[in-house]
Design a protein around this motif. Sequence first.
Motif, PDB file in Angstrom:
ATOM      1  N   UNK A   1       0.839  -1.213   0.000  1.00  0.00           N
ATOM      2  CA  UNK A   1       0.000   0.000   0.000  1.00  0.00           C
ATOM      3  C   UNK A   1       0.867   1.254   0.000  1.00  0.00           C
ATOM      4  N   UNK A   2       1.921   1.258   0.840  1.00  0.00           N
ATOM      5  CA  UNK A   2       2.821   2.409   0.883  1.00  0.00           C
ATOM      6  C   UNK A   2       3.522   2.616  -0.455  1.00  0.00           C
ATOM      7  N   UNK A   3       3.937   1.524  -1.108  1.00  0.00           N
ATOM      8  CA  UNK A   3       4.610   1.636  -2.400  1.00  0.00           C
ATOM      9  C   UNK A   3       3.681   2.234  -3.457  1.00  0.00           C
ATOM     10  N   UNK A   4       2.429   1.807  -3.439  1.00  0.00           N
ATOM     11  CA  UNK A   4       1.466   2.339  -4.422  1.00  0.00           C
ATOM     12  C   UNK A   4       1.226   3.828  -4.175  1.00  0.00           C
ATOM     13  N   UNK A   5       1.057   4.221  -2.910  1.00  0.00           N
ATOM     14  CA  UNK A   5       0.817   5.631  -2.593  1.00  0.00           C
ATOM     15  C   UNK A   5       2.007   6.503  -2.989  1.00  0.00           C
ATOM     16  N   UNK A   6       3.212   6.018  -2.711  1.00  0.00           N
ATOM     17  CA  UNK A   6       4.396   6.792  -3.079  1.00  0.00           C
ATOM     18  C   UNK A   6       4.535   6.889  -4.589  1.00  0.00           C
ATOM     19  N   UNK A   7       4.273   5.785  -5.302  1.00  0.00           N
ATOM     20  CA  UNK A   7       4.367   5.804  -6.761  1.00  0.00           C
ATOM     21  C   UNK A   7       3.364   6.786  -7.366  1.00  0.00           C
ATOM     22  N   UNK A   8       2.148   6.820  -6.806  1.00  0.00           N
ATOM     23  CA  UNK A   8       1.130   7.752  -7.298  1.00  0.00           C
ATOM     24  C   UNK A   8       1.558   9.191  -7.043  1.00  0.00           C
ATOM     25  N   UNK A   9       2.081   9.464  -5.843  1.00  0.00           N
ATOM     26  CA  UNK A   9       2.509  10.820  -5.513  1.00  0.00           C
ATOM     27  C   UNK A   9       3.655  11.281  -6.420  1.00  0.00           C
ATOM     28  N   UNK A  10       4.638  10.393  -6.637  1.00  0.00           N
ATOM     29  CA  UNK A  10       5.759  10.743  -7.506  1.00  0.00           C
ATOM     30  C   UNK A  10       5.286  10.951  -8.941  1.00  0.00           C
ATOM     31  N   UNK A  11       4.374  10.086  -9.407  1.00  0.00           N
ATOM     32  CA  UNK A  11       3.842  10.232 -10.756  1.00  0.00           C
ATOM     33  C   UNK A  11       3.106  11.546 -10.945  1.00  0.00           C
ATOM     34  N   UNK A  12       2.301  11.937  -9.958  1.00  0.00           N
ATOM     35  CA  UNK A  12       1.585  13.212 -10.050  1.00  0.00           C
ATOM     36  C   UNK A  12       2.549  14.398 -10.062  1.00  0.00           C
ATOM     37  N   UNK A  13       3.597  14.307  -9.241  1.00  0.00           N
ATOM     38  CA  UNK A  13       4.574  15.400  -9.216  1.00  0.00           C
ATOM     39  C   UNK A  13       5.286  15.524 -10.563  1.00  0.00           C
ATOM     40  N   UNK A  14       5.729  14.382 -11.118  1.00  0.00           N
ATOM     41  CA  UNK A  14       6.423  14.418 -12.397  1.00  0.00           C
ATOM     42  C   UNK A  14       5.512  14.904 -13.517  1.00  0.00           C
ATOM     43  N   UNK A  15       4.257  14.496 -13.489  1.00  0.00           N
ATOM     44  CA  UNK A  15       3.312  14.948 -14.514  1.00  0.00           C
ATOM     45  C   UNK A  15       3.080  16.456 -14.405  1.00  0.00           C
ATOM     46  N   UNK A  16       2.949  16.937 -13.162  1.00  0.00           N
ATOM     47  CA  UNK A  16       2.747  18.377 -12.979  1.00  0.00           C
ATOM     48  C   UNK A  16       3.957  19.180 -13.427  1.00  0.00           C
ATOM     49  N   UNK A  17       5.164  18.677 -13.137  1.00  0.00           N
ATOM     50  CA  UNK A  17       6.369  19.391 -13.555  1.00  0.00           C
ATOM     51  C   UNK A  17       6.534  19.345 -15.070  1.00  0.00           C
ATOM     52  N   UNK A  18       6.206  18.205 -15.679  1.00  0.00           N
ATOM     53  CA  UNK A  18       6.374  18.072 -17.127  1.00  0.00           C
ATOM     54  C   UNK A  18       5.408  18.961 -17.899  1.00  0.00           C
ATOM     55  N   UNK A  19       4.239  19.212 -17.354  1.00  0.00           N
ATOM     56  CA  UNK A  19       3.231  20.023 -18.044  1.00  0.00           C
ATOM     57  C   UNK A  19       3.259  21.484 -17.618  1.00  0.00           C
ATOM     58  N   UNK A  20       4.162  21.846 -16.713  1.00  0.00           N
ATOM     59  CA  UNK A  20       4.258  23.227 -16.242  1.00  0.00           C
ATOM     60  C   UNK A  20       5.196  24.004 -17.166  1.00  0.00           C
ATOM     61  N   UNK A  21       4.665  24.987 -17.862  1.00  0.00           N
ATOM     62  CA  UNK A  21       5.470  25.745 -18.816  1.00  0.00           C
ATOM     63  C   UNK A  21       6.512  26.616 -18.138  1.00  0.00           C
ATOM     64  N   UNK A  22       6.372  26.883 -16.835  1.00  0.00           N
ATOM     65  CA  UNK A  22       7.325  27.739 -16.133  1.00  0.00           C
ATOM     66  C   UNK A  22       8.701  27.084 -16.008  1.00  0.00           C
ATOM     67  N   UNK A  23       8.778  25.759 -16.157  1.00  0.00           N
ATOM     68  CA  UNK A  23      10.074  25.084 -16.068  1.00  0.00           C
ATOM     69  C   UNK A  23      10.914  25.252 -17.335  1.00  0.00           C
ATOM     70  N   UNK A  24      10.286  25.602 -18.449  1.00  0.00           N
ATOM     71  CA  UNK A  24      11.000  25.834 -19.712  1.00  0.00           C
ATOM     72  C   UNK A  24      11.893  24.640 -20.060  1.00  0.00           C
TER      73      UNK A  24
END
Length: 304
Positions: free
Chosen positions: A28-51
């Motif tokens: 359960x902990x592994x799934x929660x961490x994987x989801x959190x990391x995936x959401x963070x990476x998706x948000x960073x990849x789609x954020x135009x401010x990172x250029x």
Amino acid sequence: MSDLPPVGTETDPEAIKAVPLRRTGRWIAAVLIAVAVGLFLWGAATNEAFHWSTYRRYLFDRRISEAAWNTMQLTLLAMAIAVVLGVVLAILRLSSNPVLKSTAWVYLWIFRGTPVYVQLVFWGLFPSLYKQLDIGIPFVHQFAHIQLQGISANFVFAVIGLGLNEAAYMAEIVRAGISAVPHGQSEASLALGMSWALTMRRTILPQAMRVIIPPSGNELISLLKTTSLVTAVPYSLELYTRSREISALTFEPVPLLLVAATWYLAITSVLMVGQHYLERHYSKGVHGRTTRAPRNFTIAREGK
């Protein structure tokens, strides 16, 4: 008739089935961490401010790669000075001579008690304080004269400043490693006719390396990141300063900071791999070194 086997006969023992314990919480902990990391990476990849286009353009830029190489040179050369001087200071600290012991203690007191940035500023002002460096016999004859104001030696002063500061910390690490070796080891070596220097080189230091290597690896990685302060010398060809100069021209600081962070992570990863193999080499023969921790099992009888 009795169901018991006749006296003196042997029967096969009942088979035992070992079942690994279920680790529900771990999954359960592994799934929660994987989801959190995936959401963070998706948000960073789609954020135009990172250029990210700027990040990709400058990640392997020649100026960045040269700055990364300069940073590695600063780190390795300064660490070489720190290791050699640290061993000498550690031996002086363990000496029975009060003069040598006090001298080493004063050195550690000064370089550990003042910020490294202040020390680097001092080395940057060194040519202003000492305009000429004389090499020879004091008050008798000078063999050479070096005009410090006429040379550009910012890289050399940066290496010296970092190395002298790091030596104070390496001295305490080496002293702790030497103190961890049982005193009987040195007594046995001396009893076999070995000199003090040979005892240190062949008996004490090889055993002390098991204690010295892990914190020394941490100090090396810390020194890598401390190179970002050599702008105080001033030396501006290291990784962080060069990326900051480029970001001042592009007006995009975030992608250039990510570029510098990526290079720092890459260099740190290489250093950590080297530290791992050094630790494994000097840990040979340690009791329990290769023993794997047993897994937890439940025991179930066949048919149950």
